[in-house]
Each structure stands twice: as C-alpha cells, then as structure tokens.
Write an enzyme that holds these catalytic residues in place. Sequence first.
Site, short mmCIF file in Angstrom:
data_model
loop_
_atom_site.label_atom_id
_atom_site.label_comp_id
_atom_site.label_asym_id
_atom_site.label_seq_id
_atom_site.Cartn_x
_atom_site.Cartn_y
_atom_site.Cartn_z
N GLY A 46 71.81 -6.96 0.66
CA GLY A 46 71.74 -6.00 -0.49
C GLY A 46 72.05 -4.43 0.00
N GLN A 51 73.69 4.60 0.21
CA GLN A 51 73.85 4.27 1.71
C GLN A 51 75.06 4.31 2.37
OE1 GLN A 51 71.46 0.37 0.89
NE2 GLN A 51 70.70 0.89 2.73
N CYS A 94 65.84 -2.79 5.93
CA CYS A 94 66.89 -1.90 5.10
C CYS A 94 67.90 -1.52 5.95
CB CYS A 94 66.09 -0.76 4.59
SG CYS A 94 67.36 0.13 3.74
N LEU A 95 69.19 -1.66 5.77
CA LEU A 95 70.15 -1.28 6.64
C LEU A 95 70.30 0.17 6.97
CD1 LEU A 95 73.41 -3.60 5.21
CD2 LEU A 95 71.91 -3.98 7.05
N HIS A 136 64.47 -3.46 -4.54
CA HIS A 136 64.61 -2.49 -3.42
C HIS A 136 65.91 -1.57 -3.32
CE1 HIS A 136 64.86 -2.06 1.26
NE2 HIS A 136 66.11 -1.84 0.86
N GLU A 137 66.97 -2.26 -3.92
CA GLU A 137 68.17 -1.50 -4.15
C GLU A 137 68.29 -0.57 -5.06
OE1 GLU A 137 70.16 -1.82 -1.50
OE2 GLU A 137 69.35 -3.70 -0.86
N HIS A 140 66.84 2.60 -3.93
CA HIS A 140 67.82 3.42 -3.17
C HIS A 140 68.56 4.55 -4.29
CE1 HIS A 140 67.87 2.28 0.95
NE2 HIS A 140 67.85 1.13 0.55
#
Length: 174
Positions: A46, A51, A94-95, A136-137, A140
Amino acid sequence: MAILPIITAPDPRLAKKAKPVAKVDASVRKLMDDMLETMYDAPGIGLAAPQVGALLRVIVVDCAKDGDKPEPYRIANPEILWTSDESVTYNEGCLSLPEHYADVVRPAEVKLRYLDEQNEIRELHAKGLLATCIQHEIDHLEGTLFVDHISALKRSMILRKLTKLKRQQVPTPA
Ligand code: NI
C-alpha cells in the site's frame, strides 16, 4: 510511469492532512499509476500520496499473495462508511518507517466509498489484510502513521532510530 522517491519519517510532510481531489483526471490517474509502480518496486502492499509528496487524498493498495494475479486498487477520496465491531491485530510496517514493525489493532472489516481511476463512485467491503491495509493508508491522509497507534515509548524508540539513520544518510556536499 515513474518510480517516485518515498518520504521517510520523521518528516513534517507525513503529518499533514491531505486534500480531496476535485476529479480523477489524467494527472490523478498518472499519480495513481506512478504510486503503484513505486509501491511494487519498494516492495510494499500500500502507498498513500503524501508519502510521495502529493498532499492529495489518493491511495493505492494490492494485497494479492506473492505469485497470485495482481489486484491493484486505485482509490481517491476514500470515505469509511462502516467498520466492524470485531477487531484484528496485524504486525504492520510502512514504507515511510523502513524496517520497523509493530502490532496495531484495527476493525477487522470496513466498508468504503471512493472514486476509482475512471472517476466512478465505487463501494468496497474489505476484510482481512486488505481491510487493515486500506485503514493504514487512509490514516496517512490524516497525517497519522502506524506508530501513532502504539505506545509512546515504542514510538519514540522507532523515531529515534530513524532520525539517527537519516543523519547518517545526509549526502556530503560535492
Ligand atoms: Ni504506511
């Protein structure tokens, strides 16, 4: 398509609230495609527009298992319509917080309304990993990271390590 640089924490850009897109047009579609390419390259399941430095309510996810057919979702202006009372715990990563993981508790299922890549309104009932990933996304888009769901002690430990890593990565002037 293009692979975009991913912003890592701590960074004030990851704490901002993203703005809705007026319409999913060619430029938003390009952003979605670039985000998917960036996510697959990382690799991740994701990615949210903030991000990659775009403060727009756009996310992409693909929770297909390794070796299975890809199941990409291109999502703009997501709206959570319903969450289950039942919750589930996943060890999230998470990236933007590379190589750090923590258990996060979230509703097990969510119903969602969003605009797809054709600017069509769609609804989705997500379960399992897809439900966790979408939540989660969407976090963000509110400037929330998974570490904001865990203990302050664990959060500060992770952010301290990432800050140290960033200092080490500062490029020397040419
Ligand atoms: Ni993330």
